[in-house]
Write a protein that holds these residues in place. Structure first.
Motif, PDB file in Angstrom:
ATOM      1  N   ILE A   1       4.347 -10.773  -7.762  1.00  0.00           N
ATOM      2  CA  ILE A   1       4.914  -9.508  -7.330  1.00  0.00           C
ATOM      3  C   ILE A   1       6.206  -9.830  -6.591  1.00  0.00           C
ATOM      4  CG2 ILE A   1       3.684  -9.382  -5.330  1.00  0.00           C
ATOM      5  CD1 ILE A   1       3.546  -6.304  -5.606  1.00  0.00           C
ATOM      6  N   ASP A   2       7.173  -9.156  -6.740  1.00  0.00           N
ATOM      7  CA  ASP A   2       8.538  -8.999  -6.190  1.00  0.00           C
ATOM      8  C   ASP A   2       8.218  -8.250  -4.875  1.00  0.00           C
ATOM      9  OD1 ASP A   2      11.025  -9.268  -5.316  1.00  0.00           O
ATOM     10  OD2 ASP A   2      11.793  -7.605  -6.632  1.00  0.00           O
ATOM     11  N   ARG A   3       7.999  -8.838  -3.635  1.00  0.00           N
ATOM     12  CA  ARG A   3       7.600  -8.603  -2.441  1.00  0.00           C
ATOM     13  C   ARG A   3       9.057  -7.810  -1.772  1.00  0.00           C
ATOM     14  NH1 ARG A   3       2.653 -11.327  -0.016  1.00  0.00           N
ATOM     15  NH2 ARG A   3       1.850 -11.978  -1.880  1.00  0.00           N
ATOM     16  N   GLU A   4      10.063  -8.198  -2.415  1.00  0.00           N
ATOM     17  CA  GLU A   4      11.405  -7.549  -1.850  1.00  0.00           C
ATOM     18  C   GLU A   4      11.406  -5.977  -2.184  1.00  0.00           C
ATOM     19  OE1 GLU A   4      13.692  -8.908  -0.072  1.00  0.00           O
ATOM     20  OE2 GLU A   4      12.468 -10.647   0.159  1.00  0.00           O
ATOM     21  N   GLY A   5      10.432  -5.615  -3.482  1.00  0.00           N
ATOM     22  CA  GLY A   5      10.547  -4.385  -3.714  1.00  0.00           C
ATOM     23  C   GLY A   5       9.432  -3.308  -2.734  1.00  0.00           C
ATOM     24  N   LEU A   6       8.686  -4.046  -1.766  1.00  0.00           N
ATOM     25  CA  LEU A   6       7.937  -3.330  -0.983  1.00  0.00           C
ATOM     26  C   LEU A   6       8.435  -2.948   0.203  1.00  0.00           C
ATOM     27  CD1 LEU A   6       4.837  -5.709  -1.508  1.00  0.00           C
ATOM     28  CD2 LEU A   6       5.267  -3.993  -2.905  1.00  0.00           C
TER      29      LEU A   6
ATOM     30  N   LYS B   1     -14.505  -5.836   6.602  1.00  0.00           N
ATOM     31  CA  LYS B   1     -14.850  -4.674   5.521  1.00  0.00           C
ATOM     32  C   LYS B   1     -13.872  -3.738   5.465  1.00  0.00           C
ATOM     33  CE  LYS B   1     -19.376  -6.884   4.558  1.00  0.00           C
ATOM     34  NZ  LYS B   1     -20.908  -6.615   4.697  1.00  0.00           N
ATOM     35  N   ARG B   2     -14.198  -2.718   6.586  1.00  0.00           N
ATOM     36  CA  ARG B   2     -13.391  -1.689   6.796  1.00  0.00           C
ATOM     37  C   ARG B   2     -12.002  -1.876   6.662  1.00  0.00           C
ATOM     38  NH1 ARG B   2     -15.457  -0.470  11.712  1.00  0.00           N
ATOM     39  NH2 ARG B   2     -17.336   0.274  10.987  1.00  0.00           N
ATOM     40  N   GLU B   3     -11.517  -2.954   7.342  1.00  0.00           N
ATOM     41  CA  GLU B   3      -9.962  -3.160   7.467  1.00  0.00           C
ATOM     42  C   GLU B   3      -9.754  -3.360   5.614  1.00  0.00           C
ATOM     43  OE1 GLU B   3      -9.179  -6.456   9.940  1.00  0.00           O
ATOM     44  OE2 GLU B   3      -9.781  -5.457  11.650  1.00  0.00           O
ATOM     45  N   LEU B   4     -10.428  -4.272   4.973  1.00  0.00           N
ATOM     46  CA  LEU B   4     -10.136  -4.483   3.650  1.00  0.00           C
ATOM     47  C   LEU B   4     -10.200  -3.079   3.053  1.00  0.00           C
ATOM     48  CD1 LEU B   4      -9.949  -6.427   0.998  1.00  0.00           C
ATOM     49  CD2 LEU B   4     -12.600  -6.410   1.124  1.00  0.00           C
ATOM     50  N   SER B   5     -11.318  -2.313   2.987  1.00  0.00           N
ATOM     51  CA  SER B   5     -11.250  -1.069   2.343  1.00  0.00           C
ATOM     52  C   SER B   5     -10.218  -0.240   2.745  1.00  0.00           C
ATOM     53  CB  SER B   5     -12.641  -0.417   2.553  1.00  0.00           C
ATOM     54  OG  SER B   5     -12.717   0.780   1.858  1.00  0.00           O
ATOM     55  N   SER B   6      -9.969  -0.091   3.821  1.00  0.00           N
ATOM     56  CA  SER B   6      -8.726   0.848   4.098  1.00  0.00           C
ATOM     57  C   SER B   6      -7.316   0.323   3.721  1.00  0.00           C
ATOM     58  CB  SER B   6      -8.611   0.891   5.728  1.00  0.00           C
ATOM     59  OG  SER B   6      -7.437   1.700   6.049  1.00  0.00           O
ATOM     60  N   ALA B   7      -7.127  -0.893   3.617  1.00  0.00           N
ATOM     61  CA  ALA B   7      -5.493  -1.759   3.103  1.00  0.00           C
ATOM     62  C   ALA B   7      -5.681  -1.593   1.620  1.00  0.00           C
ATOM     63  CB  ALA B   7      -5.602  -3.076   3.711  1.00  0.00           C
ATOM     64  N   VAL B   8      -6.767  -1.409   0.892  1.00  0.00           N
ATOM     65  CA  VAL B   8      -6.803  -1.437  -0.305  1.00  0.00           C
ATOM     66  C   VAL B   8      -6.533   0.021  -1.043  1.00  0.00           C
ATOM     67  CG1 VAL B   8      -8.265  -1.688  -2.543  1.00  0.00           C
ATOM     68  CG2 VAL B   8      -8.311  -3.501  -0.912  1.00  0.00           C
ATOM     69  N   ASN B   9      -7.216   0.852  -0.185  1.00  0.00           N
ATOM     70  CA  ASN B   9      -7.046   2.289  -0.315  1.00  0.00           C
ATOM     71  C   ASN B   9      -5.618   2.756   0.127  1.00  0.00           C
ATOM     72  OD1 ASN B   9      -7.845   5.014  -0.981  1.00  0.00           O
ATOM     73  ND2 ASN B   9      -7.739   5.398   1.226  1.00  0.00           N
ATOM     74  N   GLU B  10      -5.003   2.238   1.084  1.00  0.00           N
ATOM     75  CA  GLU B  10      -3.533   2.667   1.314  1.00  0.00           C
ATOM     76  C   GLU B  10      -2.633   2.156   0.337  1.00  0.00           C
ATOM     77  OE1 GLU B  10      -2.738   4.693   3.289  1.00  0.00           O
ATOM     78  OE2 GLU B  10      -4.321   5.008   4.456  1.00  0.00           O
ATOM     79  N   LEU B  11      -2.970   0.742   0.040  1.00  0.00           N
ATOM     80  CA  LEU B  11      -1.773  -0.133  -1.030  1.00  0.00           C
ATOM     81  C   LEU B  11      -1.963   0.522  -2.390  1.00  0.00           C
ATOM     82  CD1 LEU B  11       0.329  -2.105  -0.792  1.00  0.00           C
ATOM     83  CD2 LEU B  11      -1.705  -3.887  -1.501  1.00  0.00           C
ATOM     84  N   ALA B  12      -3.517   0.848  -2.911  1.00  0.00           N
ATOM     85  CA  ALA B  12      -3.501   1.706  -4.130  1.00  0.00           C
ATOM     86  C   ALA B  12      -2.669   3.011  -4.029  1.00  0.00           C
ATOM     87  CB  ALA B  12      -4.835   1.941  -4.276  1.00  0.00           C
ATOM     88  N   HIS B  13      -2.849   3.810  -3.165  1.00  0.00           N
ATOM     89  CA  HIS B  13      -2.068   5.075  -2.703  1.00  0.00           C
ATOM     90  C   HIS B  13      -0.486   4.643  -3.091  1.00  0.00           C
ATOM     91  CE1 HIS B  13      -5.013   8.187  -2.646  1.00  0.00           C
ATOM     92  NE2 HIS B  13      -5.449   7.202  -1.683  1.00  0.00           N
ATOM     93  N   TRP B  14       0.001   3.593  -2.442  1.00  0.00           N
ATOM     94  CA  TRP B  14       1.298   3.327  -2.306  1.00  0.00           C
ATOM     95  C   TRP B  14       2.030   2.811  -3.684  1.00  0.00           C
ATOM     96  CZ3 TRP B  14       4.735  -0.267  -3.447  1.00  0.00           C
ATOM     97  CH2 TRP B  14       6.320  -0.099  -2.846  1.00  0.00           C
ATOM     98  N   PHE B  15       1.226   2.070  -4.294  1.00  0.00           N
ATOM     99  CA  PHE B  15       1.575   1.803  -5.738  1.00  0.00           C
ATOM    100  C   PHE B  15       1.531   2.837  -6.751  1.00  0.00           C
ATOM    101  CE2 PHE B  15       0.642  -2.897  -4.401  1.00  0.00           C
ATOM    102  CZ  PHE B  15       1.893  -3.218  -4.646  1.00  0.00           C
TER     103      PHE B  15
END
Length: 111
Positions: free
Chosen positions: A43-48, A89-103
């Motif tokens: 992934i091109d992290r510069e685009g994040l 587990k809570r942090e993982l779930s939250s980060a995955v959810n937020e990142l899925a929305h962002w993408f």
């Protein structure tokens, strides 16, 4: 089609983290780790932006398997998943959810 692959992979990872866990919680988390790994590969992290970069770093940190041994051949991500605390587990779930929305938003804004 910027980030379409990442949007799809993070969406699958998010689904893996939803209840119930038909193959067990650790197996579901390990499957989510696999989807995240695929999403982050090359992934091109510069685009994040700053938030999405932090979520990627949080997920990668929680996925880390350095120093883990796998004598029974279940997979180091499975072992790591078994070792996560409730807060992790809570942090993982939250980060995955937020990142899925962002993408997802990034993909649809680019279409």
């Amino acid at each position: 089609m910027k980030f379409s692959y990442q949007a799809e992979k993070l969406s699958v990872a998010r689904r893996n983290l939803m209840l119930p866990h038909p193959t067990g919680e650790a197996a579901s988390i390990a499957a989510a780790f696999h989807e995240c790994h695929n999403a982050f590969h090359n992934i091109d992290r510069e685009g994040l932006d700053d938030n999405s970069r932090q979520w990627v770093e949080k997920i990668e940190g929680l996925m880390g398997t350095n120093g883990l041994q796998d004598p029974n051949g279940v997979g180091t991500w499975h072992i790591k998943a078994e070792q996560l605390s409730v807060d992790e587990k809570r942090e993982l779930s939250s980060a995955v959810n937020e990142l899925a929305h962002w993408f997802d938003r990034a993909f649809w804004q680019d279409v």
